[in-house]
Design an enzyme around this catalytic site. Structure first.
Site, PDB file in Angstrom:
ATOM      1  N   GLY A 114      29.705  37.762  41.847  1.00 55.52           N
ATOM      2  CA  GLY A 114      30.275  38.547  42.942  1.00 55.52           C
ATOM      3  C   GLY A 114      30.299  37.831  44.281  1.00 55.52           C
TER       4      GLY A 114
ATOM      5  CG  ASN B 203      32.744  48.205  47.521  1.00 57.83           C
ATOM      6  OD1 ASN B 203      33.502  48.221  46.564  1.00 57.83           O
ATOM      7  ND2 ASN B 203      31.674  47.461  47.576  1.00 57.83           N
ATOM      8  CB  CYS B 204      38.502  48.811  47.397  1.00 57.69           C
ATOM      9  SG  CYS B 204      37.720  47.371  46.676  1.00 57.69           S
TER      10      CYS B 204
ATOM     11  CB  SER C  93      29.261  52.475  39.611  1.00 54.76           C
ATOM     12  OG  SER C  93      30.437  52.120  38.935  1.00 54.76           O
TER      13      SER C  93
ATOM     14  CE1 TYR D 126      69.123  44.516  38.802  1.00 60.65           C
ATOM     15  CE2 TYR D 126      70.398  43.800  36.891  1.00 60.65           C
ATOM     16  CZ  TYR D 126      70.339  44.352  38.168  1.00 60.65           C
ATOM     17  OH  TYR D 126      71.487  44.737  38.796  1.00 60.65           O
TER      18      TYR D 126
ATOM     19  CE  LYS E 286      71.469  33.483  40.040  1.00 60.81           C
ATOM     20  NZ  LYS E 286      72.501  33.019  40.978  1.00 60.81           N
TER      21      LYS E 286
ATOM     22  CE1 TYR F  74      24.360  33.559  32.363  1.00 60.07           C
ATOM     23  CE2 TYR F  74      22.073  34.246  32.203  1.00 60.07           C
ATOM     24  CZ  TYR F  74      23.181  33.621  31.659  1.00 60.07           C
ATOM     25  OH  TYR F  74      23.103  33.064  30.420  1.00 60.07           O
TER      26      TYR F  74
HETATM   27  P1  FAD Z   1      28.893  44.827  46.133  1.00 68.12           P
HETATM   28  O1  FAD Z   1      29.974  45.599  45.499  1.00 68.12           O
HETATM   29  O2  FAD Z   1      28.838  44.793  47.620  1.00 68.12           O
HETATM   30  O3  FAD Z   1      27.507  45.345  45.575  1.00 68.12           O
HETATM   31  C1  FAD Z   1      26.310  44.773  45.957  1.00 68.12           C
HETATM   32  C2  FAD Z   1      25.218  45.824  45.912  1.00 68.12           C
HETATM   33  O4  FAD Z   1      23.961  45.161  45.868  1.00 68.12           O
HETATM   34  C3  FAD Z   1      25.202  46.714  47.133  1.00 68.12           C
HETATM   35  O5  FAD Z   1      25.229  48.072  46.776  1.00 68.12           O
HETATM   36  C4  FAD Z   1      23.891  46.364  47.811  1.00 68.12           C
HETATM   37  O6  FAD Z   1      23.280  47.471  48.435  1.00 68.12           O
HETATM   38  C5  FAD Z   1      23.052  45.897  46.643  1.00 68.12           C
HETATM   39  N1  FAD Z   1      21.947  44.993  47.017  1.00 68.12           N
HETATM   40  C6  FAD Z   1      22.006  43.893  47.791  1.00 68.12           C
HETATM   41  N2  FAD Z   1      20.800  43.312  47.870  1.00 68.12           N
HETATM   42  C7  FAD Z   1      19.962  44.061  47.145  1.00 68.12           C
HETATM   43  C8  FAD Z   1      18.581  43.978  46.862  1.00 68.12           C
HETATM   44  N3  FAD Z   1      17.814  42.994  47.350  1.00 68.12           N
HETATM   45  N4  FAD Z   1      18.030  44.917  46.077  1.00 68.12           N
HETATM   46  C9  FAD Z   1      18.796  45.928  45.583  1.00 68.12           C
HETATM   47  N5  FAD Z   1      20.104  46.051  45.828  1.00 68.12           N
HETATM   48  C10 FAD Z   1      20.686  45.134  46.601  1.00 68.12           C
HETATM   49  N6  FAD Z   1      38.249  43.779  47.536  1.00 68.12           N
HETATM   50  C11 FAD Z   1      39.492  43.759  47.002  1.00 68.12           C
HETATM   51  O7  FAD Z   1      39.746  42.922  46.136  1.00 68.12           O
HETATM   52  N7  FAD Z   1      40.440  44.661  47.391  1.00 68.12           N
HETATM   53  C12 FAD Z   1      40.195  45.599  48.333  1.00 68.12           C
HETATM   54  O8  FAD Z   1      41.068  46.415  48.667  1.00 68.12           O
HETATM   55  C13 FAD Z   1      38.926  45.628  48.935  1.00 68.12           C
HETATM   56  N8  FAD Z   1      38.636  46.522  49.901  1.00 68.12           N
HETATM   57  C14 FAD Z   1      37.383  46.546  50.441  1.00 68.12           C
HETATM   58  C15 FAD Z   1      37.090  47.463  51.441  1.00 68.12           C
HETATM   59  C16 FAD Z   1      35.838  47.507  51.987  1.00 68.12           C
HETATM   60  C17 FAD Z   1      35.546  48.494  53.089  1.00 68.12           C
HETATM   61  C18 FAD Z   1      34.823  46.634  51.536  1.00 68.12           C
HETATM   62  C19 FAD Z   1      33.439  46.686  52.103  1.00 68.12           C
HETATM   63  C20 FAD Z   1      35.098  45.707  50.556  1.00 68.12           C
HETATM   64  C21 FAD Z   1      36.384  45.655  49.997  1.00 68.12           C
HETATM   65  N9  FAD Z   1      36.691  44.710  49.026  1.00 68.12           N
HETATM   66  C22 FAD Z   1      37.954  44.684  48.480  1.00 68.12           C
HETATM   67  C23 FAD Z   1      35.700  43.717  48.567  1.00 68.12           C
HETATM   68  C24 FAD Z   1      35.009  44.175  47.306  1.00 68.12           C
HETATM   69  O9  FAD Z   1      34.558  45.478  47.470  1.00 68.12           O
HETATM   70  C25 FAD Z   1      33.855  43.217  47.026  1.00 68.12           C
HETATM   71  O10 FAD Z   1      34.384  41.941  46.838  1.00 68.12           O
HETATM   72  C26 FAD Z   1      33.075  43.623  45.788  1.00 68.12           C
HETATM   73  O11 FAD Z   1      32.561  44.909  45.899  1.00 68.12           O
HETATM   74  C27 FAD Z   1      31.922  42.643  45.568  1.00 68.12           C
HETATM   75  O12 FAD Z   1      31.149  43.052  44.500  1.00 68.12           O
HETATM   76  P2  FAD Z   1      29.605  42.660  44.396  1.00 68.12           P
HETATM   77  O13 FAD Z   1      29.106  43.284  43.158  1.00 68.12           O
HETATM   78  O14 FAD Z   1      29.447  41.209  44.574  1.00 68.12           O
HETATM   79  O15 FAD Z   1      28.922  43.307  45.669  1.00 68.12           O
END
Ligand code: FAD
Length: 562
Positions: free
Chosen positions: A290, A49-50, A46, A435, A443, A287
């Site tokens: 992401g 990353n953004c 949690s 507005y 507008k 399921y």
């Molecule tokens: P993630 O948040 O990437 O989480 C996946 C997790 O699963 C990771 O911690 C990984 O280590 C773990 N994992 C993977 N495989 C395994 C395994 N086999 N066993 C255990 N753990 C595992 N989106 C926006 O909409 N706006 C933004 O401004 C934006 N900025 C971003 C900036 C950065 C630098 C990055 C990297 C991404 C950004 N994003 C942004 C994209 C957004 O962060 C992702 O779309 C989102 O986090 C995806 O969520 P997720 O749960 O699918 O994957």
């Protein structure tokens, strides 16, 4: 896992960030009777990353601000077990077990599940090119990455950075490295920045970055990295050798599907795990949510991967509802996104024109407009360059893109909501929005975009095709004032200022179509209406000379490659 847990149905969640953490927390709010365990191979769950680029840039100096919830919080608040530095290595679907490895001890365990949720995200693309693994070459995905980049900047006293890839993460890294005082070069293979946008909308970004001292190399692919006495050297297709103390790879991401593939779960043509509307894979006990999954694009109907935080969070919530037995369904994605760079904002929702063309859609039209972000009479109004794409003849909103200073994302968010509700341009024209002079206009730009599109659909404002400018037999008539015309105009255009039009109408041929242009489109529209009612065949060059300049800049970048 505690003994008490073994009597409860087991839900295992792989990945504890956007999708996984949302799923876990929502599921607990719905079902106290389940045992929920989250595992992540990284040391954190949690985290934001953004926010990572801004941590690199020291805008968010304190790393702990990016930690939204800890293992302890999950346990204390939600009775959710979180195992960090624990990697899921294989799924046995027949026995419904997941094998995990503790990355600290190397120890493997096999855990039974009733339901498994895959939320592993997407991995940065690292092409197999020379030097890609050299020290000083980074991708940005995790807190550990941002920590390493910060350490490298400090230890090497880095002065020059090359960022490879001009999408939103690349641009954010450019801004943040510049913020830390580095000289930054941005290398992008395409002839434009921000690939989700159409090139003429993205065009102003290049000059904006250049004005900040960033060297932007468009249309120049990355071929590898070597070392020199002075540090790293990034090589490109054009033969450039760009010195760097630090290289950031921001070439996009690829869904993490290793686990799913090995377990025989179907993967789609775009490389994501296939799921149904309740985010269930082909296996009803598994399921996926992401960045790792394929989802339906609500505009084109095509399956896409959409690595954005909003969809991942919503999908986590929906998967939890489905697991809890609720009928909630995921609607699909529409690619609403925004990026800010050095005070400029670019945002988009729905389909781009190039995306529609790629999908074979042709029954659409587009309008361009350049209104102020608030009333012009109130100090500080800044233009918003807006493109609205809609289907013809029904006026359904297909997409919108905008770039400017203030108020860009607000307009795109309004249009995004209308698009999600299946709205039309008539809905935008009628939208009742906030507005007061310092916020908008009576507008609003959103209303104006809808009104222009309605004018096109009603036949009040037939559109000229910007792409046909070079070949048309029509007469180009620029209705701006002579001094504006003299400062720059479309080649071949004649100048007939709007205030003189009524008296000089006889100068215009009746047997030739007239294409009308002005600065941003407004005066040409007035001229269109007058001339149409006087029996002339007219068309409107939407967005006027401003749009012409943006199209010209985009075309120049496409043909010159830099
Ligand atoms: P993630 O948040 O990437 O989480 C996946 C997790 O699963 C990771 O911690 C990984 O280590 C773990 N994992 C993977 N495989 C395994 C395994 N086999 N066993 C255990 N753990 C595992 N989106 C926006 O909409 N706006 C933004 O401004 C934006 N900025 C971003 C900036 C950065 C630098 C990055 C990297 C991404 C950004 N994003 C942004 C994209 C957004 O962060 C992702 O779309 C989102 O986090 C995806 O969520 P997720 O749960 O699918 O994957």
């Amino acid at each position: 896992m505690s003994p008490a847990d073994s009597s409860r149905k087991q839900v295992l969640i792989v990945g504890g960030v956007a999708g996984g953490a949302s799923c876990a927390a929502r599921l607990r709010r719905l079902r106290e009777d389940l045992a929920i365990t989250v595992m992540d191979r990284g040391p954190h769950v949690s985290f934001a990353n953004c926010g990572l680029p801004y941590h690199v840039g020291d805008v968010i100096a304190d790393e702990s601000k990016l930690l939204l919830a800890s293992r302890e919080t999950f346990h204390a608040r939600f009775d959710i077990d979180v195992h960090t530095e624990t990697e899921a290595v294989s799924i046995n679907r027949a026995e419904k077990t997941l094998t995990v490895r503790d990355l600290r001890s190397g120890e493997q365990r096999t855990l039974p599940y009733d339901t498994l949720v895959l939320a592993p995200g997407a991995a940065p693309i690292r092409p197999d090119l020379p030097g890609i693994a050299l020290p000083g070459v980074f991708a940005v995905r995790t807190l550990v990455d941002s920590r390493r980049i910060r350490e490298w900047l400090r230890e090497k006293a880095a002065r020059r950075a090359v960022v490879v890839g001009g999408g939103f993460i690349g641009l954010e890294m450019v801004e943040n490295l510049h913020h830390r005082g580095l000289e930054v070069t941005l290398l992008e293979k395409l002839p434009q920045l921000m690939p989700p946008l159409d090139p003429e909308v993205a065009a102003p970004l290049v000059a904006h970055l250049a004005a900040k001292g960033v060297q932007v190399r468009l249309g120049d692919g990355f071929t590898g990295i070597s070392t020199a006495e002075s540090g790293l050297v990034v090589h490109s297709e054009s033969g450039a050798a760009l010195p760097a103390d630090l290289v950031i790879l921001a070439l996009g991401v690829r869904p993490e599907t290793t686990l799913a593939r090995a377990a025989g779960l179907p993967i789609g043509a775009r490389g994501g795990i296939l799921v149904d509307e309740q985010l269930r894979t082909a296996d009803p006990a598994i399921y996926a949510v992401g960045d790792a999954i394929e989802v339906r694009d609500v505009v084109t109907g095509q399956e896409v991967v959409m690595p954005l935080a909003g969809p991942a969070n919503r999908q986590g919530r929906i998967a939890a509802e489905a697991i809890a037995g609720r009928p909630t369904r995921f609607r699909g994605v529409q690619a609403t996104a925004v990026v800010g760079i050095f005070g400029m904002t670019a945002a988009s929702t729905g389909a781009s024109e190039k995306g529609l063309r790629r999908a074979g859609v042709t029954d659409f039209a587009k309008v361009y407009l350049h209104p102020g972000h608030h009333a012009g009479y109130y100090p500080g109004a800044q233009p918003i360059h807006l493109k609205l794409i809609f289907s013809v003849p029904d006026g359904k909103i297909l997409g919108a893109q905008a770039i400017g200073g203030e108020g860009v994302e607000k307009r795109i968010d309004v249009i995004a909501t209308a698009l999600q509700m299946g709205g039309t341009v008539h809905d935008l024209a009628e939208a009742e929005l906030c507005y007061a002079p310092q916020y908008g206009a009576a507008k609003d730009p959103v209303n104006l975009a809808g009104m222009l599109a309605c004018n096109v659909l009603s036949g009040d404002m037939p559109l000229a095709d910007w792409d046909g400018l070079a070949t048309t037999a029509a007469l180009l008539v620029d209705v701006r004032e002579p001094d504006e015309f003299a400062a720059g105009h479309i080649p071949g255009a004649v100048n007939l200022p709007l205030p003189e039009l009524r008296n000089r109408i006889d100068e215009l041929p009746r047997d030739r179509e007239l294409w009308l242009c002005c600065g941003v489109g407004q005066r040409a529209y007035y001229a269109c209406r007058f001339l149409m009612q006087r029996g002339h065949q007219v068309r409107h060059l939407s967005g006027g000379y401003k749009t012409y300049q943006a199209l010209l800049a985009a075309r120049a970048a496409a043909s010159s490659g830099s």
